[in-house]
Structure formats: C-alpha cells, structure tokens
Design a protein around this motif. Sequence first.
Motif, mmCIF file in Angstrom:
data_model
loop_
_atom_site.group_PDB
_atom_site.id
_atom_site.type_symbol
_atom_site.label_atom_id
_atom_site.label_comp_id
_atom_site.label_asym_id
_atom_site.label_seq_id
_atom_site.Cartn_x
_atom_site.Cartn_y
_atom_site.Cartn_z
ATOM 1 N N ASP A 176 -2.302 -11.066 -3.143
ATOM 2 C CA ASP A 176 -3.115 -10.298 -3.488
ATOM 3 C C ASP A 176 -4.154 -11.420 -4.418
ATOM 4 O O ASP A 176 -5.100 -11.203 -3.916
ATOM 5 C CB ASP A 176 -3.151 -8.830 -3.921
ATOM 6 C CG ASP A 176 -4.304 -7.929 -3.986
ATOM 7 O OD1 ASP A 176 -4.942 -7.533 -3.116
ATOM 8 O OD2 ASP A 176 -4.976 -7.102 -4.821
ATOM 9 N N ALA A 190 3.483 -9.327 -2.348
ATOM 10 C CA ALA A 190 2.568 -8.930 -2.081
ATOM 11 C C ALA A 190 0.908 -8.901 -3.451
ATOM 12 O O ALA A 190 -0.329 -8.717 -3.333
ATOM 13 C CB ALA A 190 2.505 -7.341 -2.069
ATOM 14 N N LYS A 202 -2.971 -7.634 3.506
ATOM 15 C CA LYS A 202 -3.105 -6.494 2.742
ATOM 16 C C LYS A 202 -1.874 -5.440 3.395
ATOM 17 O O LYS A 202 -2.661 -4.756 4.359
ATOM 18 C CB LYS A 202 -4.373 -6.447 2.235
ATOM 19 C CG LYS A 202 -3.885 -4.953 1.016
ATOM 20 C CD LYS A 202 -4.882 -4.557 0.308
ATOM 21 C CE LYS A 202 -4.548 -3.721 -1.252
ATOM 22 N NZ LYS A 202 -4.252 -4.476 -2.242
ATOM 23 N N VAL A 249 1.805 -10.001 4.389
ATOM 24 C CA VAL A 249 1.136 -11.055 3.081
ATOM 25 C C VAL A 249 0.743 -12.549 3.390
ATOM 26 O O VAL A 249 -0.178 -13.162 3.160
ATOM 27 C CB VAL A 249 1.066 -10.346 1.875
ATOM 28 C CG1 VAL A 249 1.565 -9.357 1.463
ATOM 29 C CG2 VAL A 249 2.914 -11.041 1.379
#
Lengths: 371, 355
Positions: free
Chosen positions: B224, B220, B107, B102
């Motif tokens: 994101d 993550a 992703k 990341v």
Amino acid sequence: MKFIDEFRDPVLARKVSESLKKITTRHWIIMEVCGGQTHAIVKFGVDELLPDQVMLVHGPGCPVCVTPVELIDKAIEIASKPGVILCSFGDMLRVPGSKGDLFSIKAQGGDVRFVYSPLDALKLARQHLDKEVVFFAVGFETTAPANAMAVKQAAVEKIQNFSILVSHVLVPPAMEAILSSKKNRVQGFLAAGHVCTIMGYEEYFPLAKKYHVPIVVTGFEPLDILQGVYMCVKQLEEGRAEVENQYTRAVAMRGNQAAQELIREIFTITPRRWRGIGEIPKSGLALQDAYAEFDAEMRFGVAEMVVEESTECISGLILQGLKNPRECPAFGTRCTPEKPLGATMVSSEGACAAYYRYRQYEPEGASSEPE
Amino acid sequence: MNQNNLAEPLDFNLTCPIPIADYPRVTLAHGGGGRLMRDLIQKMFLSAFNNPYLNQLTDGASLAMTGAKLAFTTDSYVVRPIFFPGGDIGSLAIHGTINDLVMCGAKPLYLSVGLILEEGLPMTDLWRVINSMSSAAKLANVQIVTGDTKVVDQGKGDGIYINTSGIGQLYKDPIGPHLVKPGDGLILSGDIGRHGIAIMAVREGLEFESKIESDSASLAAVVDDLMTSGIEIHCMRDLTRGGLASGVIEIAQSSKSQINLVEDAIPVREDVQGACEILGLDPLYVANEGRFVVFAPKSEIDRTLDIMRRHELAKESALIGQVRTGTGGLVSLKTKIGTSRIVDLLSGEQLPRIC
C-alpha cells in the motif's frame, strides 16, 4: 556463516587462482572423484578460475548415478508389494529404473518415503509393526556407518520388520578401475573428502605408487577445490606422485576407526556392478552372513533379477572421465532432468544434471554487477 | 504474528463456541446441510469472521464497486502439518491470497473461504485455524464475505484443506512483467528460505531441531505504501513455491529480459543457510510466504528501499540485481567467489541429497 564464508572468499579464490596459473606449464587432466565436488565446481564456477591447461573431468563418486539399474528395479518391485514402506534418501526417488522410478510407484499407491537417516527408517519400523520397512541403503563409505548402525540396532532390539536393500560401493576400487583402463587419461585425483573422513587415506598410498599418480584428499567448498587442484598440479609439475591431504579440518590419515569397525562388523566386501561401468571386483559392500536376515533382496525374493541398461546413455564414459556431458548427442535434447536417459542426469550431483542446470548456455555480460 | 509455541493454542482468549463435549471432532454431519452444519456456521464462522456481508447468510455476497478496476485470484492450501512454527494453514490461506492480490498492484478487499474438512478433525484444531484466519484478515483489513464447508470421509483428506479467493481494487493500471525494462533494479524484501525450512523441520519423518519460523505474513501494508508513493513500480512477485530463483526466472521469461543477480546481496539467515548446507538444498529455491521482489526504475531504487525498510517485515530490503538487455529469459548469478553461472528452473521439488 562461519566455516562457509571463509571458503567462498572471492579475494582468496583469485589469489589461489593466480598462484595456480603461475605454476602451470603444461596440460593436465585431473579428476574430482566425488559428485559433491562436481556440483560445487559447476555451481560456483570454480573451473572459470583454472588455467586453460588444467582440465577437470568428473568422476564416479555420485552414489545415485552408479547404482545399477537392476537395484532400482528391485527397489521398485519391493515398493510395489502391499504392506511395505520403502524408505530412501530423497534423490534416489527420481532415478529411472528400466520401467519407471520410485516416485511413480508412490503415485500408484506404494508407500515410498524419503528420510534423512536410516535410523529414521528404523523408527518407522518400530512405529509400524504391521508393515515391512525397507531402507534403500545406497552410497559410498560415507553413508555405510549409519546404515551399519541401523542394522546393528535392529539386531539388538530384535526388530523383525526392518531390512535394507544394499547397494553400497567403495571408492578406491573404482579409482583403480579407471587407472588400469587402457583408455585412461586421468593424471591426478582430487579424492573424495567425506569418504576419507570415514576411511582415512592410507588405502591410497599403494594406488599413488603403483600408477604414479598424485592423489589429493579434497573438500567441497570452492577454495578447498582450488587448493586441491593447486596441490595436485604442483605435484604433477614437480614429477611427484604422493598422497596429500588438503581437507585437514575434517580428515585424519586413519579416518574414523570406530566407524570402520562398525562397517566391518556388519558388511563384507563383495564384487558390485556400477551403472554405466559394469562389474568391478571388491568394489561393494554386502551384509555379513550373521546379518543376512536383514537383507531385503533375500526377504522379498528379488536377488536373481537381472536388467540390461539403456545403450544410448554414455554415463559410463562420463563417470570414467572419458567424455564430457556436452559431448553426448542426447544431452539437453532427448535427455533432460525431466526425462533422463541415465542417472547422471537425475541426481543433482550427477555431472550431466549439473551441466544442464548451470551450463546450458553462457549468458552475455553475466558477470556485470548492478550499476 | 509469529506463534511459535505449538503446544500453546494461538489467540485463545475465546473458547470454542461449539461445546466440545457435544462434538469433540468434526463429523460428516457438520457438512451435511442440517442442524449441525448450521451450528458450525453460526457459532464458529460467523462469530470469528463477523461482517455485514457474511452475516446475511445468503448464497453469495453482494458487493458494491462502481467503476473500479479489479484483481481477482484464488489459491488452495494443503500444507502439512497444519500448525507449524510461525503460522498455520489458516493464516497462510489468508496471507497467500492477500499477497497474490497485492502483487497485481491491488488493494485487497474481500475474500471467500472454502473449507474441506476431514471427518475426525479435532474441533479445537478447527477453532484454532478459524481464529487464526480471522486475526490475519482483520490485521490486513480484508473481509471474509462468503464461504463453503464440506466434510469428507476419514482418510480422504489431510485434516483440513482451504481454498481462498480474493477480490482487490487496482491502485492504477495493472502492473506486471510486461512493464519490466532493462535498467530496472530488482529489490528483495528480506532474507529468504525461512518458510520452506520451518515446514521441513516439522514434517513427519524429517524432523530436525530448529528455531526457524515461517515468514508467513501479509504484504498488504508495505505494498500500500509503495503503490501510493508515486513511484512507478513496474512489477512485483511474491516468492512462494520454487523460491526466489523460480519467481525471478518466470519474470525474466515473461518479460523477455535478462536478469542478473548478485549472490552476495541476497540475505539468507545463518540458521536457514546451515539447514540448507546440511540438507543439500539451495536457499534460492526454498519457499517463502512473506517475501517479495519489486522491479523499480533505476532512478527510484533508493526511494523504494526507504519505503520498504520502514516496515518491520521488509526492514532488510536489499537491491539484489538488475534487468539487462542480454539474452531474453535468462537469469544469471554472480557467485560468491566472483564467477558467474545461470540460474535455471528445477524440474520438481528440491530433494535432500544422500551425502
């Protein structure tokens, strides 16, 4: 954090700095004795807050730095023997002897471990009865009580596989060695606060009187050091030479008497070689005869080893306040923390290592804040 | 996800599928390619990691990703002890590789797991580790699609070593130090130093009483949100070995810019600070496993902070510094008392001081 933040307060620091500038009328050279103080001065940039006329020079109070090279070689010799677990405080492991350091012995298969306390080494001795556990007992008066306690405990419990390699040194004789030197330029001292926690500061009265030098027992936080310098400069400006205590929250005049008693029971005063400086009379501790069975030098037959030091390293001059690390031609070139010529570059308390880490070069606009 | 209580196995709603009575410990045969190894894979690994790619038990996983830009990384985990306050080697091996992906602006999708087990490892310990890996992977929505197991003679390993590799899909063009510009703000995702101190407190010979837990976590979810926010993130770095100082110095050097930090803005928990004071360590250099820094344009600093602070693990995010033209490769620190100094790489591990 309580007991930390109040001693790192920027507003108070500026205030003490202003007061100091007001009372300073001449050039003064002051030595901070302890390596912990040197580290704090350079890490926090305390010297930036001093008037130009006040110069701090860095003293011999770094136990790793002053441990003679032959003691390192003895530790290496012992650690190389099969069946030995050599325990040490962490920062001794990287100090170069004449041929290598303890880390390299570990890489060659030697059992070298770092511990926080000699009592942890004693615990290892209880757990590994088939091994010889040796503790590398380095340090000033500060670490002596814990080392004495480990030996006493081993004697009480009759633990036969435990011994210590002693390289203890004492602060006041080193200060006297500096003061009595013809080349001395130190006019005032910040005495090592934690040594005084154990020993008190009565032993400095005769020194202050004999050499007419102010001695201020000083702590380790930036404000402690600033205040210590202030008290020292005030005495110098007023022509006084007294022993004063800045570090009152930790130090009593007579120190920790139970700890002193324990030191006297286990250790006796002896002449000791200091790395870079040479032998200083009555400046070290050795085991009393009654506890000689715990002496690793005797147990492993290394007492007679003699080793000469590198001639290029000027750590001796630095430890006596005669030179600054930047004045050494090898500084940052032939001598770096990765490849140290002498111990002042190894220990994080060593003056050279502190300068290398925090003062290799001055940043441009470094003090500007994020906008 | 913090499992502090070491006496109590984590997530142990499942009992170990390998009958303990038969194999209480790992034997050389568990890596020997025969029936025992097949049992270990089928009963333990497949039941824990269960997904269509792995379940095929082919030599490698076949993955379909047309036209995607990928990030690929690998890392090995040798932490000792294998169970520590706040985590274990299993979750660490998953989080670490996910975080490496990341940080590249990807992703995370697929992981491989290589296990090197020491003969004699208690089967229950292995099961705890496998379960922990499985939960960590599920939580971050990644799949363990291929793996390998070897067993080494007793005395030749430290119980268990794990290697994980990972593939992730880039959100957009790669980010990194090359995008860092003067004026960028440097944002830290929370307090530093917890992992290093938590491990040190339980290491043999150095034990001290502490309630400090590792910050090991997958980044993550927060990344994101950042990467899909429309903010032009320039660079990110997770602050593992070497801590905040080493991570920031590396970026200053690769981006040839000067980075100015403000010590007062860097959060350090009081118990971590206390442990560091006692041991003579500088929290700037102590390891983390769930902390990262973000370099974002000046105009986007507030929005970046807002997004990060919505996540529990980054709720203390703070602006701790700024990129300057100055001297390329240099990191300077404004100290608590208002002076400044440089921050340099250490030559090795920080060692506790004598006094």
